[in-house]
Design a protein around this motif. Structure first.
Motif, PDB file in Angstrom:
ATOM      1  N   ARG A 123       0.825  -1.212   0.000  1.00 12.24           N
ATOM      2  CA  ARG A 123       0.000   0.000   0.000  1.00 12.24           C
ATOM      3  C   ARG A 123       0.860   1.264   0.000  1.00 12.24           C
ATOM      4  O   ARG A 123       1.567   1.551   0.969  1.00 12.24           O
ATOM      5  N   PRO A 124       0.795   2.067  -1.066  1.00 13.27           N
ATOM      6  CA  PRO A 124       1.597   3.296  -1.142  1.00 13.27           C
ATOM      7  C   PRO A 124       1.247   4.291  -0.032  1.00 13.27           C
ATOM      8  O   PRO A 124       2.074   5.129   0.335  1.00 13.27           O
ATOM      9  N   GLU A 125       0.025   4.217   0.478  1.00 18.71           N
ATOM     10  CA  GLU A 125      -0.382   5.163   1.521  1.00 18.71           C
ATOM     11  C   GLU A 125       0.506   5.051   2.756  1.00 18.71           C
ATOM     12  O   GLU A 125       0.865   6.063   3.366  1.00 18.71           O
ATOM     13  N   ILE A 126       0.884   3.828   3.120  1.00 16.56           N
ATOM     14  CA  ILE A 126       1.748   3.621   4.290  1.00 16.56           C
ATOM     15  C   ILE A 126       3.129   4.217   4.030  1.00 16.56           C
ATOM     16  O   ILE A 126       3.719   4.886   4.894  1.00 16.56           O
ATOM     17  N   ILE A 127       3.629   3.992   2.830  1.00 16.45           N
ATOM     18  CA  ILE A 127       4.932   4.551   2.449  1.00 16.45           C
ATOM     19  C   ILE A 127       4.892   6.072   2.537  1.00 16.45           C
ATOM     20  O   ILE A 127       5.784   6.710   3.102  1.00 16.45           O
ATOM     21  N   GLY A 128       3.824   6.661   1.999  1.00 18.66           N
ATOM     22  CA  GLY A 128       3.688   8.113   2.025  1.00 18.66           C
ATOM     23  C   GLY A 128       3.567   8.666   3.432  1.00 18.66           C
ATOM     24  O   GLY A 128       4.125   9.732   3.734  1.00 18.66           O
ATOM     25  N   LEU A 129       2.837   7.974   4.305  1.00 20.02           N
ATOM     26  CA  LEU A 129       2.679   8.445   5.686  1.00 20.02           C
ATOM     27  C   LEU A 129       4.035   8.614   6.364  1.00 20.02           C
ATOM     28  O   LEU A 129       4.314   9.638   6.996  1.00 20.02           O
ATOM     29  N   VAL A 130       4.876   7.599   6.244  1.00 22.84           N
ATOM     30  CA  VAL A 130       6.186   7.632   6.907  1.00 22.84           C
ATOM     31  C   VAL A 130       7.080   8.702   6.292  1.00 22.84           C
ATOM     32  O   VAL A 130       7.706   9.509   7.010  1.00 22.84           O
ATOM     33  N   LEU A 131       7.137   8.752   4.963  1.00 20.26           N
ATOM     34  CA  LEU A 131       8.019   9.729   4.301  1.00 20.26           C
ATOM     35  C   LEU A 131       7.493  11.153   4.474  1.00 20.26           C
ATOM     36  O   LEU A 131       8.280  12.092   4.651  1.00 20.26           O
ATOM     37  N   GLY A 132       6.178  11.337   4.435  1.00 18.84           N
ATOM     38  CA  GLY A 132       5.609  12.662   4.648  1.00 18.84           C
ATOM     39  C   GLY A 132       5.899  13.168   6.041  1.00 18.84           C
ATOM     40  O   GLY A 132       6.222  14.352   6.242  1.00 18.84           O
ATOM     41  N   ALA A 133       5.794  12.272   7.026  1.00 18.23           N
ATOM     42  CA  ALA A 133       6.101  12.650   8.408  1.00 18.23           C
ATOM     43  C   ALA A 133       7.580  13.002   8.546  1.00 18.23           C
ATOM     44  O   ALA A 133       7.938  13.963   9.244  1.00 18.23           O
ATOM     45  N   MET A 134       8.443  12.239   7.881  1.00 15.38           N
ATOM     46  CA  MET A 134       9.881  12.511   7.964  1.00 15.38           C
ATOM     47  C   MET A 134      10.220  13.885   7.397  1.00 15.38           C
ATOM     48  O   MET A 134      10.948  14.676   8.017  1.00 15.38           O
ATOM     49  N   VAL A 135       9.669  14.171   6.223  1.00 16.43           N
ATOM     50  CA  VAL A 135       9.950  15.467   5.585  1.00 16.43           C
ATOM     51  C   VAL A 135       9.454  16.620   6.459  1.00 16.43           C
ATOM     52  O   VAL A 135      10.173  17.600   6.691  1.00 16.43           O
ATOM     53  N   MET A 136       8.235  16.517   6.963  1.00 18.82           N
ATOM     54  CA  MET A 136       7.694  17.574   7.803  1.00 18.82           C
ATOM     55  C   MET A 136       8.493  17.727   9.090  1.00 18.82           C
ATOM     56  O   MET A 136       8.755  18.852   9.547  1.00 18.82           O
ATOM     57  N   ALA A 137       8.903  16.610   9.683  1.00 15.47           N
ATOM     58  CA  ALA A 137       9.697  16.672  10.913  1.00 15.47           C
ATOM     59  C   ALA A 137      11.039  17.348  10.666  1.00 15.47           C
ATOM     60  O   ALA A 137      11.510  18.142  11.489  1.00 15.47           O
ATOM     61  N   MET A 138      11.647  17.063   9.523  1.00 18.39           N
ATOM     62  CA  MET A 138      12.941  17.670   9.223  1.00 18.39           C
ATOM     63  C   MET A 138      12.791  19.160   8.917  1.00 18.39           C
ATOM     64  O   MET A 138      13.597  19.978   9.364  1.00 18.39           O
ATOM     65  N   VAL A 139      11.750  19.518   8.180  1.00 18.00           N
ATOM     66  CA  VAL A 139      11.504  20.924   7.872  1.00 18.00           C
ATOM     67  C   VAL A 139      11.214  21.712   9.143  1.00 18.00           C
ATOM     68  O   VAL A 139      11.655  22.854   9.306  1.00 18.00           O
ATOM     69  N   SER A 140      10.482  21.094  10.065  1.00 18.64           N
ATOM     70  CA  SER A 140      10.105  21.755  11.317  1.00 18.64           C
ATOM     71  C   SER A 140      11.174  21.616  12.397  1.00 18.64           C
ATOM     72  O   SER A 140      10.951  22.024  13.541  1.00 18.64           O
ATOM     73  N   LYS A 141      12.301  20.976  12.032  1.00 22.19           N
ATOM     74  CA  LYS A 141      13.387  20.733  12.988  1.00 22.19           C
ATOM     75  C   LYS A 141      12.901  19.925  14.191  1.00 22.19           C
ATOM     76  O   LYS A 141      13.298  20.162  15.328  1.00 22.19           O
TER      77      LYS A 141
END
Length: 353
Positions: free
Chosen positions: A60-78
């Motif tokens: 399921r691509p949705e699971i992949i996106g959830l993890v990567l989306g969270a990672m990107v947002m966490a890194m952007v938000s420090k």
């Protein structure tokens, strides 16, 4: 104005999640299953051959996106903070128990809300059980339950779960012969890969930024009379219902003829009691665990691995329910799960408190 500024982001995130779920259903995902963490992790386990239930196998691509989306947002938000080492085996077992309860109910807390948004009244019993489980969990929290503090970990720990999801994406696109894909039933129903991945990225980013959590909303309302996170919970339901109606997805307010569901109220309730109870001790619902795993928290990654292992176990040993109803093995497993979670809770009470 202050209230809008405070609660606006979580409401917007909830509305977005509910609407995206309705869109994914319209584009091919199973009924009332635009997003379901438990079901989608189960499908991934099947695709990797960890279980051989041919009707629920798909990466399921949705699971992949959830993890990567969270990672990107966490890194952007420090906020990408690599920590772990907090009772890893207890977290693995609690994650295992969460999945046992979810596959008894046939859905995670997020799908429970989406089922309600599709008119599935069986999810009302699930909601009652979920609240009961969370209430029991809060009693343990008030008594001093803790899985001890996590500690800083090497950077590589925080990137391992995102790396695993990238590998899954490669396998999904390449579709080698050793990966299993359902040819019928729920596993064969899915939105286009690009759209599903984009949806996961958006939801992952929003959930990371707003701390969206199905368990957290009810837990905070019970313990602190804080309804902030609960607003996101309600917003998902409203957006899913309205989105389904606008898009023409089936909305059938009934206990019968519901997609991937059954109408045994007792076991719908009991499954979600286990999910709520175990999730409180873990510190968040399955969605929240995935988001944290993408934000550098290796403890949550361990819980997610417990869920994946449990999904395979449930299908290999006949614990998972189906549209025909719960199995005897599954009923026994839920009772055992409740006992195990209670023992873990009791064993981790702060004796001084």
């Amino acid at each position: 104005m202050t209230k809008l500024k405070e609660h606006g982001p979580i409401i917007v995130a909830g509305l977005a999640v509910g609407l995206i779920a309705a869109i994914l259903t319209k584009l091919g995902n199973p009924g009332n299953m635009g997003f379901c963490i438990a079901c989608f992790l189960r499908d991934i386990a099947g695709a990797l051959g960890l279980h051989r239930a041919a009707v629920v196998q798909y990466i399921r691509p949705e699971i992949i996106g959830l993890v990567l989306g969270a990672m990107v947002m966490a890194m952007v938000s420090k906020e990408f903070n690599v920590r772990g080492g907090s009772s890893p085996m207890a977290r693995f077992v609690l994650g295992f128990c969460v999945m046992v309860g979810a596959l008894m109910f046939l859905g995670c807390p997020l799908r429970m809300v989406l089922r309600l948004g599709g008119g599935d009244l069986n999810a009302l019993m699930g909601l009652v059980g979920f609240v009961i489980g969370i209430f029991v969990g809060t009693l343990f929290l008030k008594a001093g339950f803790s899985l001890k503090k996590s500690t800083p970990q090497p950077k590589v720990e925080g990137f391992l779960m995102p790396a695993i999801t990238v590998a899954l994406l490669v396998l999904l696109v390449a579709a080698p012969a050793f990966i299993f894909f359902s040819e019928e039933a729920p596993g064969s129903k899915h939105a286009p890969i690009v759209i599903a991945l984009a949806a996961g990225l958006i939801v992952g980013a929003l959930a990371q930024k707003t701390r969206l959590c199905m368990v957290g909303g009810i837990r905070d309302a019970i313990m602190f009379r804080d309804f902030h996170l609960l607003m996101g919970f309600v917003a998902i339901f409203v957006a899913a219902l309205v989105g389904n109606l606008i898009l023409g997805n089936p909305v059938n307010f009934s206990f019968t003829d519901q997609p991937v569901a059954y109408n045994d109220g007792v076991w719908n309730l009991m499954g979600m009691v286990l999910v709520g109870f175990a999730s409180v001790l873990l510190g968040g619902c399955p969605l929240r665990q995935l988001i944290l795993s993408g934000s550098g928290n290796s403890d949550s990654s361990v819980a997610v691995l417990g869920m994946v292992t449990s999904a395979a176990f449930c299908h290999n040993f006949g614990l998972a329910s189906s549209g025909k109803g719960p199995t005897a093995n599954g009923q026994i497993a839920v009772i055992i799960g409740l006992i195990v979670v209670a023992v873990i809770g009791a064993a981790n009470l702060n004796k001084k408190k």
